[in-house]
Scaffold this active site. Sequence first.
Site, PDB file in Angstrom:
ATOM      1  N   ARG A  52     -58.334  81.633   7.351  1.00 43.78           N
ATOM      2  CA  ARG A  52     -57.743  81.238   8.420  1.00 43.78           C
ATOM      3  C   ARG A  52     -56.216  81.689   8.649  1.00 43.78           C
ATOM      4  O   ARG A  52     -55.558  82.202   9.781  1.00 43.78           O
ATOM      5  CB  ARG A  52     -57.544  79.669   8.708  1.00 43.78           C
ATOM      6  CG  ARG A  52     -59.045  79.010   9.102  1.00 43.78           C
ATOM      7  CD  ARG A  52     -58.903  77.808   8.638  1.00 43.78           C
ATOM      8  NE  ARG A  52     -59.248  77.542   6.903  1.00 43.78           N
ATOM      9  CZ  ARG A  52     -60.224  77.955   6.417  1.00 43.78           C
ATOM     10  NH1 ARG A  52     -61.592  78.232   7.056  1.00 43.78           N
ATOM     11  NH2 ARG A  52     -60.370  78.030   5.221  1.00 43.78           N
ATOM     12  N   THR A  53     -55.353  81.706   7.864  1.00 41.41           N
ATOM     13  CA  THR A  53     -53.869  81.984   7.859  1.00 41.41           C
ATOM     14  C   THR A  53     -53.791  83.405   8.319  1.00 41.41           C
ATOM     15  O   THR A  53     -53.090  83.697   9.062  1.00 41.41           O
ATOM     16  CB  THR A  53     -53.165  81.547   6.571  1.00 41.41           C
ATOM     17  OG1 THR A  53     -53.329  80.053   6.362  1.00 41.41           O
ATOM     18  CG2 THR A  53     -51.669  81.911   6.649  1.00 41.41           C
ATOM     19  N   LYS A  81     -49.489  98.296 -10.878  1.00 37.51           N
ATOM     20  CA  LYS A  81     -49.114  99.309 -11.767  1.00 37.51           C
ATOM     21  C   LYS A  81     -47.691  98.767 -12.000  1.00 37.51           C
ATOM     22  O   LYS A  81     -47.029  99.794 -12.776  1.00 37.51           O
ATOM     23  CB  LYS A  81     -48.789 100.737 -10.883  1.00 37.51           C
ATOM     24  CG  LYS A  81     -50.170 101.093 -10.268  1.00 37.51           C
ATOM     25  CD  LYS A  81     -49.675 102.233  -9.213  1.00 37.51           C
ATOM     26  CE  LYS A  81     -50.939 102.627  -8.402  1.00 37.51           C
ATOM     27  NZ  LYS A  81     -50.752 103.924  -7.317  1.00 37.51           N
ATOM     28  N   ARG A 102     -48.370  85.715   1.498  1.00 34.90           N
ATOM     29  CA  ARG A 102     -48.807  84.516   0.750  1.00 34.90           C
ATOM     30  C   ARG A 102     -48.973  85.127  -0.501  1.00 34.90           C
ATOM     31  O   ARG A 102     -49.490  86.166  -1.008  1.00 34.90           O
ATOM     32  CB  ARG A 102     -50.297  84.100   1.236  1.00 34.90           C
ATOM     33  CG  ARG A 102     -51.004  83.313   0.210  1.00 34.90           C
ATOM     34  CD  ARG A 102     -52.292  82.768   0.939  1.00 34.90           C
ATOM     35  NE  ARG A 102     -52.210  81.779   1.981  1.00 34.90           N
ATOM     36  CZ  ARG A 102     -53.187  80.964   2.248  1.00 34.90           C
ATOM     37  NH1 ARG A 102     -54.466  81.136   1.871  1.00 34.90           N
ATOM     38  NH2 ARG A 102     -52.880  79.910   3.288  1.00 34.90           N
ATOM     39  N   HIS A 130     -46.006  75.370   2.754  1.00 34.74           N
ATOM     40  CA  HIS A 130     -46.924  76.223   3.882  1.00 34.74           C
ATOM     41  C   HIS A 130     -46.358  76.000   5.291  1.00 34.74           C
ATOM     42  O   HIS A 130     -47.004  75.347   5.800  1.00 34.74           O
ATOM     43  CB  HIS A 130     -48.390  75.809   3.541  1.00 34.74           C
ATOM     44  CG  HIS A 130     -49.400  76.939   4.129  1.00 34.74           C
ATOM     45  ND1 HIS A 130     -48.882  77.948   5.173  1.00 34.74           N
ATOM     46  CD2 HIS A 130     -50.570  77.184   3.969  1.00 34.74           C
ATOM     47  CE1 HIS A 130     -50.062  78.512   5.410  1.00 34.74           C
ATOM     48  NE2 HIS A 130     -51.095  78.100   5.009  1.00 34.74           N
TER      49      HIS A 130
END
Length: 299
Positions: A52-53, A81, A102, A130
């Site tokens: 959703r986000t 890396k 995120r 959030h």
Amino acid sequence: MNHILSAGQFTLTELKGFLSRAAEMEEILEKGGSRMAEDKILATLFYEPSTRTRLSFETAMYRLGGHVISETDVMFSSQTKGEVLADTIRMVGSYSDIIAIRSKEKGNAALAAQYSTVPVLNGGDGAGEHPTQGLLDLYTIAKHFRLGEEPIHVAFVGDLKYGRTVHSCCTLLRNFEGVTFSFVAPESLQIPDSYYRQGEAKYHQLNDDILTKANVVYDTRIQKERLENPEIYEQVKNAFIFTPEVVSKMDEESILMHPLPRVNEITLDVDKMPQATYFEQAANGVPTRMALIAECLGL
């Protein structure tokens, strides 16, 4: 340049302005979108699973007429890396006009903002916050109740310790007069002290009194991925399950919210009940993130 890093950064005046802008964006959506961001690029850096986000961020940018570049799996990024986040952000900022990130680590969004030359939007940082989800939650509640003008009782239920959506939503709602809270969670997953105020009710069981008095019941899943001991998850995974029998004890004008994804904490047959608001809540992610992108870009 404005970063969106924490729910605590907003004033009441700013939140009222945001709610108005989100409503404007919803009207724009109904008319087919806008071209206000047609020369802008959003970079989405999602180093933790998301549906959703990420998709609502990207949809929001497309509905504004903009463009999107994305990185959705840390395994395919240069971090495998050994590249440090600061270098990633410096580089991605040179490719884009705004970044949504995120990560699994609390504080990574704030760290990214230190090195970014473009606005950074926190799409969830570990068990921290959030804020953009909190803002869409606020918008959802404001569409059902007169925030700041009538008493509203919100009951947060589930994983309140690691539930970053709860942390942000609670913080935002504290700006409005007349909002009170109950916190319902297993003892091991209760609300952290930093989000609690003395005198507020804490419960370990979901009783009828909570269901009947709450205008908003905000449920969350037990976050297995954040629990260090698998045995704890087995003990608490079925602590709260919303069935039609349970939800029917809520007033029909009350709303049942959930940030999704759900596992087994809300049964599918609840979806058709009038209190079920979680899919509307998810849909509100597009106009609210359109508003955030537009504000941060000065559009």
